[in-house]
Design a protein around this motif. Structure first.
Motif, PDB file in Angstrom:
ATOM      1  N   PRO A  46       0.829  -1.219   0.000  1.00 15.24           N
ATOM      2  CA  PRO A  46       0.000   0.000   0.000  1.00 15.24           C
ATOM      3  C   PRO A  46       0.856   1.259   0.000  1.00 15.24           C
ATOM      4  O   PRO A  46       1.941   1.287   0.591  1.00 15.24           O
ATOM      5  CB  PRO A  46      -0.797  -0.099   1.299  1.00 15.24           C
ATOM      6  CG  PRO A  46      -0.576  -1.453   1.843  1.00 15.24           C
ATOM      7  CD  PRO A  46       0.587  -2.064   1.153  1.00 15.24           C
ATOM      8  N   HIS A  47       0.375   2.265  -0.640  1.00 18.26           N
ATOM      9  CA  HIS A  47       1.028   3.566  -0.703  1.00 18.26           C
ATOM     10  C   HIS A  47       0.828   4.272   0.643  1.00 18.26           C
ATOM     11  O   HIS A  47      -0.295   4.595   1.028  1.00 18.26           O
ATOM     12  CB  HIS A  47       0.393   4.361  -1.838  1.00 18.26           C
ATOM     13  CG  HIS A  47       1.149   5.577  -2.250  1.00 18.26           C
ATOM     14  ND1 HIS A  47       1.439   6.594  -1.382  1.00 18.26           N
ATOM     15  CD2 HIS A  47       1.701   5.923  -3.430  1.00 18.26           C
ATOM     16  CE1 HIS A  47       2.104   7.521  -2.041  1.00 18.26           C
ATOM     17  NE2 HIS A  47       2.278   7.141  -3.272  1.00 18.26           N
ATOM     18  N   ARG A  48       1.960   4.519   1.330  1.00 16.18           N
ATOM     19  CA  ARG A  48       1.870   5.082   2.683  1.00 16.18           C
ATOM     20  C   ARG A  48       1.120   6.405   2.720  1.00 16.18           C
ATOM     21  O   ARG A  48       0.327   6.659   3.625  1.00 16.18           O
ATOM     22  CB  ARG A  48       3.273   5.313   3.261  1.00 16.18           C
ATOM     23  CG  ARG A  48       4.022   4.047   3.577  1.00 16.18           C
ATOM     24  CD  ARG A  48       3.440   3.291   4.743  1.00 16.18           C
ATOM     25  NE  ARG A  48       4.078   3.566   5.997  1.00 16.18           N
ATOM     26  CZ  ARG A  48       4.557   2.630   6.818  1.00 16.18           C
ATOM     27  NH1 ARG A  48       4.466   1.366   6.509  1.00 16.18           N
ATOM     28  NH2 ARG A  48       5.113   2.956   7.954  1.00 16.18           N
ATOM     29  N   ALA A  49       1.396   7.258   1.761  1.00 15.78           N
ATOM     30  CA  ALA A  49       0.795   8.590   1.796  1.00 15.78           C
ATOM     31  C   ALA A  49      -0.719   8.501   1.643  1.00 15.78           C
ATOM     32  O   ALA A  49      -1.472   9.203   2.326  1.00 15.78           O
ATOM     33  CB  ALA A  49       1.389   9.473   0.712  1.00 15.78           C
ATOM     34  N   ALA A  50      -1.161   7.621   0.763  1.00 14.31           N
ATOM     35  CA  ALA A  50      -2.605   7.482   0.556  1.00 14.31           C
ATOM     36  C   ALA A  50      -3.267   6.950   1.820  1.00 14.31           C
ATOM     37  O   ALA A  50      -4.314   7.445   2.244  1.00 14.31           O
ATOM     38  CB  ALA A  50      -2.876   6.548  -0.617  1.00 14.31           C
ATOM     39  N   ALA A  52      -2.122   7.306   4.831  1.00 16.83           N
ATOM     40  CA  ALA A  52      -2.041   8.351   5.848  1.00 16.83           C
ATOM     41  C   ALA A  52      -3.145   9.379   5.642  1.00 16.83           C
ATOM     42  O   ALA A  52      -3.793   9.824   6.588  1.00 16.83           O
ATOM     43  CB  ALA A  52      -0.675   9.024   5.793  1.00 16.83           C
ATOM     44  N   LEU A  53      -3.357   9.735   4.397  1.00 15.89           N
ATOM     45  CA  LEU A  53      -4.364  10.749   4.097  1.00 15.89           C
ATOM     46  C   LEU A  53      -5.754  10.262   4.510  1.00 15.89           C
ATOM     47  O   LEU A  53      -6.522  10.977   5.141  1.00 15.89           O
ATOM     48  CB  LEU A  53      -4.343  11.053   2.601  1.00 15.89           C
ATOM     49  CG  LEU A  53      -5.309  12.130   2.132  1.00 15.89           C
ATOM     50  CD1 LEU A  53      -5.046  13.426   2.868  1.00 15.89           C
ATOM     51  CD2 LEU A  53      -5.186  12.345   0.632  1.00 15.89           C
ATOM     52  N   LEU A  60       4.118   7.273  11.624  1.00 16.78           N
ATOM     53  CA  LEU A  60       5.484   7.718  11.854  1.00 16.78           C
ATOM     54  C   LEU A  60       5.618   8.192  13.297  1.00 16.78           C
ATOM     55  O   LEU A  60       4.682   8.780  13.857  1.00 16.78           O
ATOM     56  CB  LEU A  60       5.854   8.862  10.907  1.00 16.78           C
ATOM     57  CG  LEU A  60       5.991   8.509   9.427  1.00 16.78           C
ATOM     58  CD1 LEU A  60       6.222   9.759   8.589  1.00 16.78           C
ATOM     59  CD2 LEU A  60       7.119   7.515   9.220  1.00 16.78           C
ATOM     60  N   GLU A 116       1.881  19.408  10.422  1.00 24.52           N
ATOM     61  CA  GLU A 116       1.974  18.774   9.099  1.00 24.52           C
ATOM     62  C   GLU A 116       1.402  17.368   9.096  1.00 24.52           C
ATOM     63  O   GLU A 116       1.440  16.697   8.086  1.00 24.52           O
ATOM     64  CB  GLU A 116       3.444  18.663   8.707  1.00 24.52           C
ATOM     65  CG  GLU A 116       4.136  19.956   8.422  1.00 24.52           C
ATOM     66  CD  GLU A 116       5.627  19.743   8.230  1.00 24.52           C
ATOM     67  OE1 GLU A 116       6.127  18.644   8.562  1.00 24.52           O
ATOM     68  OE2 GLU A 116       6.297  20.666   7.757  1.00 24.52           O
ATOM     69  N   HIS A 117       0.947  16.912  10.255  1.00 24.38           N
ATOM     70  CA  HIS A 117       0.513  15.519  10.390  1.00 24.38           C
ATOM     71  C   HIS A 117       1.644  14.589   9.982  1.00 24.38           C
ATOM     72  O   HIS A 117       1.414  13.569   9.333  1.00 24.38           O
ATOM     73  CB  HIS A 117      -0.739  15.247   9.549  1.00 24.38           C
ATOM     74  CG  HIS A 117      -1.894  16.110   9.921  1.00 24.38           C
ATOM     75  ND1 HIS A 117      -2.859  15.712  10.802  1.00 24.38           N
ATOM     76  CD2 HIS A 117      -2.195  17.370   9.568  1.00 24.38           C
ATOM     77  CE1 HIS A 117      -3.735  16.691  10.950  1.00 24.38           C
ATOM     78  NE2 HIS A 117      -3.355  17.705  10.220  1.00 24.38           N
TER      79      HIS A 117
ATOM     80  N   PRO B  46       0.849  22.760   5.257  1.00 23.54           N
ATOM     81  CA  PRO B  46       0.285  21.739   4.358  1.00 23.54           C
ATOM     82  C   PRO B  46       0.378  20.338   4.959  1.00 23.54           C
ATOM     83  O   PRO B  46       1.342  20.037   5.667  1.00 23.54           O
ATOM     84  CB  PRO B  46       1.151  21.833   3.104  1.00 23.54           C
ATOM     85  CG  PRO B  46       1.973  23.049   3.226  1.00 23.54           C
ATOM     86  CD  PRO B  46       1.953  23.497   4.646  1.00 23.54           C
ATOM     87  N   ALA B  49       0.999  14.190   3.920  1.00 23.46           N
ATOM     88  CA  ALA B  49       0.525  13.007   3.200  1.00 23.46           C
ATOM     89  C   ALA B  49      -0.214  13.418   1.934  1.00 23.46           C
ATOM     90  O   ALA B  49      -0.057  12.800   0.886  1.00 23.46           O
ATOM     91  CB  ALA B  49      -0.372  12.165   4.090  1.00 23.46           C
ATOM     92  N   LEU B  53       0.917  12.413  -1.774  1.00 28.32           N
ATOM     93  CA  LEU B  53       0.040  11.657  -2.662  1.00 28.32           C
ATOM     94  C   LEU B  53      -0.078  12.345  -4.015  1.00 28.32           C
ATOM     95  O   LEU B  53       0.040  11.721  -5.066  1.00 28.32           O
ATOM     96  CB  LEU B  53      -1.341  11.519  -2.018  1.00 28.32           C
ATOM     97  CG  LEU B  53      -2.350  10.690  -2.794  1.00 28.32           C
ATOM     98  CD1 LEU B  53      -1.815   9.284  -3.025  1.00 28.32           C
ATOM     99  CD2 LEU B  53      -3.674  10.636  -2.050  1.00 28.32           C
ATOM    100  N   GLU B 116       6.549   1.202  -0.930  1.00 29.92           N
ATOM    101  CA  GLU B 116       5.531   1.965  -0.180  1.00 29.92           C
ATOM    102  C   GLU B 116       5.568   3.452  -0.520  1.00 29.92           C
ATOM    103  O   GLU B 116       4.817   4.216   0.049  1.00 29.92           O
ATOM    104  CB  GLU B 116       5.793   1.834   1.318  1.00 29.92           C
ATOM    105  CG  GLU B 116       5.567   0.468   1.886  1.00 29.92           C
ATOM    106  CD  GLU B 116       6.055   0.407   3.321  1.00 29.92           C
ATOM    107  OE1 GLU B 116       6.802   1.326   3.748  1.00 29.92           O
ATOM    108  OE2 GLU B 116       5.695  -0.549   4.021  1.00 29.92           O
TER     109      GLU B 116
END
Lengths: 330, 330
Positions: A46-50, A52-53, A60, A116-117, B46, B49, B53, B116
């Motif tokens: 899985p794409h981490r950023a997706a 996370a969003l 992290l 920034e999360h 911003p 994630a 993406l 990832e």
DNA sequence: TAATGTTTTTGGAACGCTCCAATGGCAGAA
DNA sequence: TTCTGCCATTGGAGCGTTCCAAAAACATTA
């Protein structure tokens, strides 16, 4: 490589693949196996950023790394970081570093990562008296764990620490078992949490064993030259063995002995603290109390994961005993 | 806190706020100022994630941290990591750690992070002969920098390294300027890239100064006891000053001198390498060649950022001279 | 066979951002 | 005034995932 592509190959819908990964019990065993095979064949991750969003969790863990030049050199950092990363990896998390300039705006790094999360929680180390980070994070309800006790009163969060008193206590017992009766303590000036803790273990165990402590405790800043001076005073008092609050101080004891024409180890025993890289290199090699850094890292991660799963749980504290590493100096 | 919220407050559209941040030159100065104020007032940052993406760039740099127990102790790690994080921060990047188990599946950690989309590039350290990581990353066109040369032939990527030869050369020159003529080299067994490099600087500079090198070079594994034995041979040859390939080896020299009833510093000079934490603690304190780790970290980051901005550019290599730190041992 | 309940699978929407193409505003020329 | 062209601003779409509610498949009973 996306969910959609895996789904196409397995002949199912996107969401089914997602479920295969996150809630496999929802799928029929036969479907699960088919999807699993497609995932393996394609090497999908899985794409981490997706993630996370969508889930609002970065997976992290932030670790603020301070400029080491100012004061304490943070000696043990790397082994701790290693065990921390390893434990994090196992739980699907990763450790992200960010630079922290100690001082007034020490907190901005934390603030920024939070805004920034960029992290779900933090690991602190080198927590000192008057450290504002714990309180600040606590107020905001941010999950964190500290390597190092909160010395100043209030319980503001989870921590893991090495039990300095237990270490020096074990050292005293060992020396006493070898027949030493005049056992001194070579420590730091009073007022530092860590130093006082280590002194306490010596003090209480001496008393317990019925050994006198008066005049057997001296203080010195953490450099060998000053330590040697302080050590001279112990030698003058006829002390035959010493527990030191650090390996650096123990080194001062070596120098004081040599100055008096005597040999460390043979003529007078000493046990240091931290098992720093110098300990095995010295001649004679120095016995020392090793901090169980691997365990500390693992425990930090364990507490932090618990905290992440439930912000409201009661705080937890872990004290780990250091290990006495015996070498030629005793 | 999102773009939309900032936009509402500034009375503009979402995209205008995005532009204010990423391409401020597109906005009319007056609008820019209004948006900027809204951003500041709300403390907007911003969401990493979401950016990752959309732009397909995580703005994270991977650093595989190996279990330190196996062999090389990687002494310098923490200062390097600090300067690396600091440089990364300045460029809007962060360093993310992941555990690496050296051995067969050393590469899986890198593979996984890549799959990832958890890092845009990597920093390697402790690159050894036969290290497969560089070749592997190179083949895949993944941006990376190594701290440490590629010793084995082919040029497969950018690197930054400390010029060991320049360091030992400077050490020889300094000792020669003090009047020493019989200057020995206490090194590691041949075959390690780092060790041979350090030996080379001594060798070439001795020759340049017209000083003899025959029988003045001895070898020992990196522990003080073995080093002391090797040092005895140098002493027997009448050597009055020594350049050592590491501080540990220099410590062996101390022991050999003491064993012969002589005093390091006063009777015979020595210069170590790495300026490890023990150097200032020894008695007499040890002169050593300090690796410019801050600069190394900065340069690593600089090369990596260049590489990230253009994968096809020619490779770049940086050699940094270590600094001679003089203490009582000379 | 039809009706019902349960398990398994699915498609639409949304997370917050930037790309892109299109719109609106404005100045100067016709 | 109307047109042309340029610059500033805007709205729609999509990145890859998971949430959610609805649909389909299947099993069970009437």
């Amino acid at each position: 490589m996306t969910l959609e592509m895996v789904a196409a190959r397995a002949g199912v819908a996107r969401q089914t693949v997602s479920n295969a990964i996150n809630s496999p019990e929802l799928l029929r065993p036969q479907t699960l196996e088919r999807v699993q095979r497609a995932i393996d064949e394609l090497g999908y991750r899985p794409h981490r950023a997706a993630q996370a969003l969508r889930t609002r969790a970065s997976k992290l863990i932030g670790y603020g790394i301070r400029s080491s030049q100012a004061g304490v050199p943070t000696p043990v950092l790397d082994q701790f970081l290693h065990s921390l990363s390893e434990a994090a990896d196992q739980a699907g998390y990763r450790v992200v570093l960010f630079a922290v300039t100690p001082g007034d705006d020490e907190l901005t790094g934390y603030q920024q990562l939070l805004d920034e999360h960029g992290a779900d929680g933090f690991v602190l180390s080198g927590t000192d008296r008057g450290d504002r980070r714990q309180g600040w994070l606590h107020e905001r309800g941010v999950p964190f764990v500290a390597f190092g006790r909160t010395w100043s009163g209030r319980d503001v969060g989870d921590w893991v620490d090495v039990d300095g008193a237990a270490g020096t206590s074990a050292a005293v017992r060992h020396l006493a078992a070898l027949g030493h009766r005049k056992i001194g303590f070579l420590g730091w000036p009073k007022g530092s949490g860590v130093g006082d803790d280590r002194a306490r273990g010596w003090q209480s165990t001496m008393r317990e064993l019925g050994l006198p402590t008066r005049g057997r405790r001296v203080e010195s800043p953490d450099d060998p030259a000053s330590a040697a001076e302080a050590a001279e005073r112990l030698l003058a008092g006829g002390v035959t063995a010493v527990v030191a609050a650090s390996d650096t101080l123990a080194l001062g004891w070596y120098q004081a002995l040599r100055h008096g024409g005597r040999t460390p180890g043979a003529d007078a025993a000493v046990i240091g603290f931290d098992d720093s890289p110098i300990a095995p290199l010295l001649f004679p090699s120095l016995s020392s109390l090793a901090q169980p850094l691997d365990a500390v890292g693992r425990e930090c991660m364990r507490l932090l994961l618990n905290r992440l799963s439930d912000t409201r749980r009661p705080t937890e504290h872990v004290l780990l005993a250091p290990e006495l590493v015996l070498r030629e100096s005793v």
